[in-house]
Design a protein around this motif. Structure first.
Motif, PDB file in Angstrom:
ATOM      1  N   HIS A 102       0.867  -1.180   0.000  1.00 12.61           N
ATOM      2  CA  HIS A 102       0.000   0.000   0.000  1.00 12.61           C
ATOM      3  C   HIS A 102       0.911   1.240   0.000  1.00 12.61           C
ATOM      4  O   HIS A 102       1.230   1.779   1.059  1.00 12.61           O
ATOM      5  N   GLN A 103       1.324   1.674  -1.179  1.00 13.19           N
ATOM      6  CA  GLN A 103       2.336   2.728  -1.244  1.00 13.19           C
ATOM      7  C   GLN A 103       1.871   4.032  -0.595  1.00 13.19           C
ATOM      8  O   GLN A 103       2.692   4.813  -0.107  1.00 13.19           O
ATOM      9  N   TRP A 104       0.582   4.256  -0.540  1.00 11.42           N
ATOM     10  CA  TRP A 104       0.048   5.475   0.077  1.00 11.42           C
ATOM     11  C   TRP A 104       0.314   5.516   1.575  1.00 11.42           C
ATOM     12  O   TRP A 104       0.258   6.590   2.186  1.00 11.42           O
ATOM     13  N   LEU A 105       0.629   4.375   2.175  1.00 10.73           N
ATOM     14  CA  LEU A 105       0.930   4.348   3.608  1.00 10.73           C
ATOM     15  C   LEU A 105       2.111   5.261   3.933  1.00 10.73           C
ATOM     16  O   LEU A 105       2.142   5.890   4.998  1.00 10.73           O
ATOM     17  N   ALA A 106       3.067   5.354   3.019  1.00  8.91           N
ATOM     18  CA  ALA A 106       4.243   6.201   3.248  1.00  8.91           C
ATOM     19  C   ALA A 106       3.849   7.655   3.469  1.00  8.91           C
ATOM     20  O   ALA A 106       4.532   8.385   4.199  1.00  8.91           O
ATOM     21  N   ASP A 107       2.755   8.091   2.864  1.00 12.12           N
ATOM     22  CA  ASP A 107       2.311   9.479   3.003  1.00 12.12           C
ATOM     23  C   ASP A 107       1.693   9.758   4.368  1.00 12.12           C
ATOM     24  O   ASP A 107       1.576  10.921   4.771  1.00 12.12           O
ATOM     25  N   LEU A 108       1.284   8.718   5.067  1.00 14.88           N
ATOM     26  CA  LEU A 108       0.607   8.895   6.356  1.00 14.88           C
ATOM     27  C   LEU A 108       1.499   8.558   7.548  1.00 14.88           C
ATOM     28  O   LEU A 108       1.143   8.877   8.683  1.00 14.88           O
ATOM     29  N   LEU A 109       2.636   7.916   7.295  1.00 16.26           N
ATOM     30  CA  LEU A 109       3.545   7.587   8.388  1.00 16.26           C
ATOM     31  C   LEU A 109       4.168   8.853   8.964  1.00 16.26           C
ATOM     32  O   LEU A 109       4.474   9.796   8.235  1.00 16.26           O
ATOM     33  N   GLY A 110       4.374   8.855  10.259  1.00 15.76           N
ATOM     34  CA  GLY A 110       5.066   9.970  10.891  1.00 15.76           C
ATOM     35  C   GLY A 110       4.190  11.137  11.269  1.00 15.76           C
ATOM     36  O   GLY A 110       4.683  12.151  11.760  1.00 15.76           O
ATOM     37  N   GLY A 111       2.883  11.026  11.064  1.00 15.78           N
ATOM     38  CA  GLY A 111       1.971  12.108  11.434  1.00 15.78           C
ATOM     39  C   GLY A 111       1.554  11.991  12.891  1.00 15.78           C
ATOM     40  O   GLY A 111       2.256  11.415  13.724  1.00 15.78           O
ATOM     41  N   ARG A 112       0.400  12.542  13.195  1.00 18.58           N
ATOM     42  CA  ARG A 112      -0.108  12.453  14.558  1.00 18.58           C
ATOM     43  C   ARG A 112      -0.353  11.001  14.945  1.00 18.58           C
ATOM     44  O   ARG A 112      -0.625  10.166  14.089  1.00 18.58           O
ATOM     45  N   PRO A 113      -0.260  10.707  16.259  1.00 19.83           N
ATOM     46  CA  PRO A 113      -0.507   9.323  16.692  1.00 19.83           C
ATOM     47  C   PRO A 113      -1.885   8.840  16.230  1.00 19.83           C
ATOM     48  O   PRO A 113      -2.866   9.577  16.272  1.00 19.83           O
ATOM     49  N   THR A 114      -1.922   7.602  15.761  1.00 21.52           N
ATOM     50  CA  THR A 114      -3.179   7.005  15.322  1.00 21.52           C
ATOM     51  C   THR A 114      -3.836   6.303  16.502  1.00 21.52           C
ATOM     52  O   THR A 114      -3.182   5.556  17.231  1.00 21.52           O
ATOM     53  N   LEU A 115      -5.128   6.558  16.693  1.00 25.47           N
ATOM     54  CA  LEU A 115      -5.826   6.088  17.888  1.00 25.47           C
ATOM     55  C   LEU A 115      -6.724   4.888  17.638  1.00 25.47           C
ATOM     56  O   LEU A 115      -7.494   4.494  18.506  1.00 25.47           O
ATOM     57  N   GLY A 116      -6.617   4.292  16.465  1.00 23.35           N
ATOM     58  CA  GLY A 116      -7.431   3.123  16.173  1.00 23.35           C
ATOM     59  C   GLY A 116      -6.957   1.907  16.947  1.00 23.35           C
ATOM     60  O   GLY A 116      -5.821   1.857  17.442  1.00 23.35           O
ATOM     61  N   PRO A 117      -7.784   0.895  17.063  1.00 24.95           N
ATOM     62  CA  PRO A 117      -7.435  -0.283  17.863  1.00 24.95           C
ATOM     63  C   PRO A 117      -6.206  -1.027  17.365  1.00 24.95           C
ATOM     64  O   PRO A 117      -5.410  -1.516  18.167  1.00 24.95           O
ATOM     65  N   ASN A 118      -6.051  -1.155  16.051  1.00 21.81           N
ATOM     66  CA  ASN A 118      -4.884  -1.866  15.534  1.00 21.81           C
ATOM     67  C   ASN A 118      -3.597  -1.093  15.789  1.00 21.81           C
ATOM     68  O   ASN A 118      -2.574  -1.672  16.170  1.00 21.81           O
ATOM     69  N   ALA A 119      -3.637   0.218  15.580  1.00 22.54           N
ATOM     70  CA  ALA A 119      -2.450   1.043  15.816  1.00 22.54           C
ATOM     71  C   ALA A 119      -2.057   1.020  17.289  1.00 22.54           C
ATOM     72  O   ALA A 119      -0.875   0.938  17.639  1.00 22.54           O
ATOM     73  N   LEU A 120      -3.048   1.094  18.171  1.00 25.07           N
ATOM     74  CA  LEU A 120      -2.760   1.037  19.602  1.00 25.07           C
ATOM     75  C   LEU A 120      -2.177  -0.321  19.979  1.00 25.07           C
ATOM     76  O   LEU A 120      -1.276  -0.408  20.828  1.00 25.07           O
ATOM     77  N   ALA A 121      -2.660  -1.386  19.351  1.00 23.65           N
ATOM     78  CA  ALA A 121      -2.134  -2.720  19.640  1.00 23.65           C
ATOM     79  C   ALA A 121      -0.696  -2.860  19.163  1.00 23.65           C
ATOM     80  O   ALA A 121       0.128  -3.519  19.823  1.00 23.65           O
ATOM     81  N   VAL A 122      -0.363  -2.250  18.030  1.00 22.80           N
ATOM     82  CA  VAL A 122       1.018  -2.274  17.534  1.00 22.80           C
ATOM     83  C   VAL A 122       1.939  -1.557  18.521  1.00 22.80           C
ATOM     84  O   VAL A 122       3.022  -2.048  18.868  1.00 22.80           O
ATOM     85  N   THR A 123       1.514  -0.379  18.977  1.00 20.78           N
ATOM     86  CA  THR A 123       2.311   0.372  19.953  1.00 20.78           C
ATOM     87  C   THR A 123       2.453  -0.401  21.247  1.00 20.78           C
ATOM     88  O   THR A 123       3.536  -0.460  21.845  1.00 20.78           O
ATOM     89  N   GLU A 124       1.372  -1.023  21.695  1.00 18.55           N
ATOM     90  CA  GLU A 124       1.404  -1.818  22.921  1.00 18.55           C
ATOM     91  C   GLU A 124       2.417  -2.953  22.812  1.00 18.55           C
ATOM     92  O   GLU A 124       3.157  -3.241  23.760  1.00 18.55           O
ATOM     93  N   ALA A 125       2.472  -3.602  21.652  1.00 18.70           N
ATOM     94  CA  ALA A 125       3.396  -4.716  21.461  1.00 18.70           C
ATOM     95  C   ALA A 125       4.847  -4.255  21.574  1.00 18.70           C
ATOM     96  O   ALA A 125       5.684  -4.935  22.183  1.00 18.70           O
TER      97      ALA A 125
END
Length: 226
Positions: A102-125
């Motif tokens: 998903h090449q568009w992911l590169a455009d969204l990386l590094g922005g404000r913290p993402t608060l969705g459940p999957n993103a929080l689970a990644v950070t938790e890990a």
């Protein structure tokens, strides 16, 4: 109230829910980048009226948040890592692989913290793998350092891929096309360090380059954690 806290409206004759909306948006972005995504285009793909979508998603920014969290589901580790280094290494490589899909992911990386459940689970890990290794501030700096490296490295690699897609020239084709100019510039003697790199340097593939740089960053993090 975030989009994850807001309940979905009741079902109507045309089946619709956030899961289907996000899947359609991700497909559009995979095909044409984030600029190809709009609520109107997503609605058209789902054969629904655009106003229907506003019951589920208020803004395009919310849609991007949901798309990002959907891809974070691909970055989640399947099982706990054995140690902090394996956790951060695995996270970096999974993020790179998701960005290549998903090449568009590169455009969204590094922005404000993402608060969705999957993103929080990644950070938790990641934080769990570093728990007790050092004080909390040091742990946060470690995670931020690795995240900064992978964001920069991924954006650079994706930018190169996009240039190749736009021009139709592979990296080697581009080098051949610009070779005569580079040779003339190096022949002036003004760039001896660059000439040494061009003539004697080893060209690595993107995956090896990413992995090598990552290990250097992890070595630096290990020194600080020690």
């Amino acid at each position: 109230m975030t989009v994850w806290d807001r309940p979905e409206p009741p079902a109507r004759p045309v089946p619709l829910d956030r899961e289907r909306i996000v899947a359609a948006a991700v497909a559009l972005a995979d095909e044409g980048g984030l600029e190809a995504v709009s609520l109107r285009k997503v609605a058209a793909r789902l054969d629904a009226g655009p106003m229907r979508l506003y019951g589920y998603i208020a803004t395009k920014e919310e849609l991007f948040d949901l798309m990002l969290d959907e891809v974070y589901g691909e970055i989640l580790p399947e099982e706990p890592a054995r140690d902090w280094r394996e956790a951060l290494r695995g996270h970096a490589h999974r993020t790179r692989q998701a960005s290549l899909r998903h090449q568009w992911l590169a455009d969204l990386l590094g922005g404000r913290p993402t608060l969705g459940p999957n993103a929080l689970a990644v950070t938790e890990a990641m934080l769990s793998a570093l728990d007790g290794v050092a004080d909390l501030d040091t742990v946060m700096r470690a995670v931020e350092t690795v995240s900064a490296y992978l964001t920069g490295a991924i954006r650079r690699e994706i930018a190169s891929l996009r240039a190749e897609q736009a021009t139709g020239l592979s990296e080697r084709d581009w080098q051949r096309a610009h070779g005569p100019h580079v040779s003339r510039m190096l022949a002036t003697g003004r760039f001896p360090a660059l000439a040494k790199l061009v003539h004697d340097g080893t060209e690595l593939d993107p995956e090896t380059t990413f992995a090598t740089g990552l290990e250097w960053v992890l070595d630096a993090v290990a020194a600080k954690l020690a």
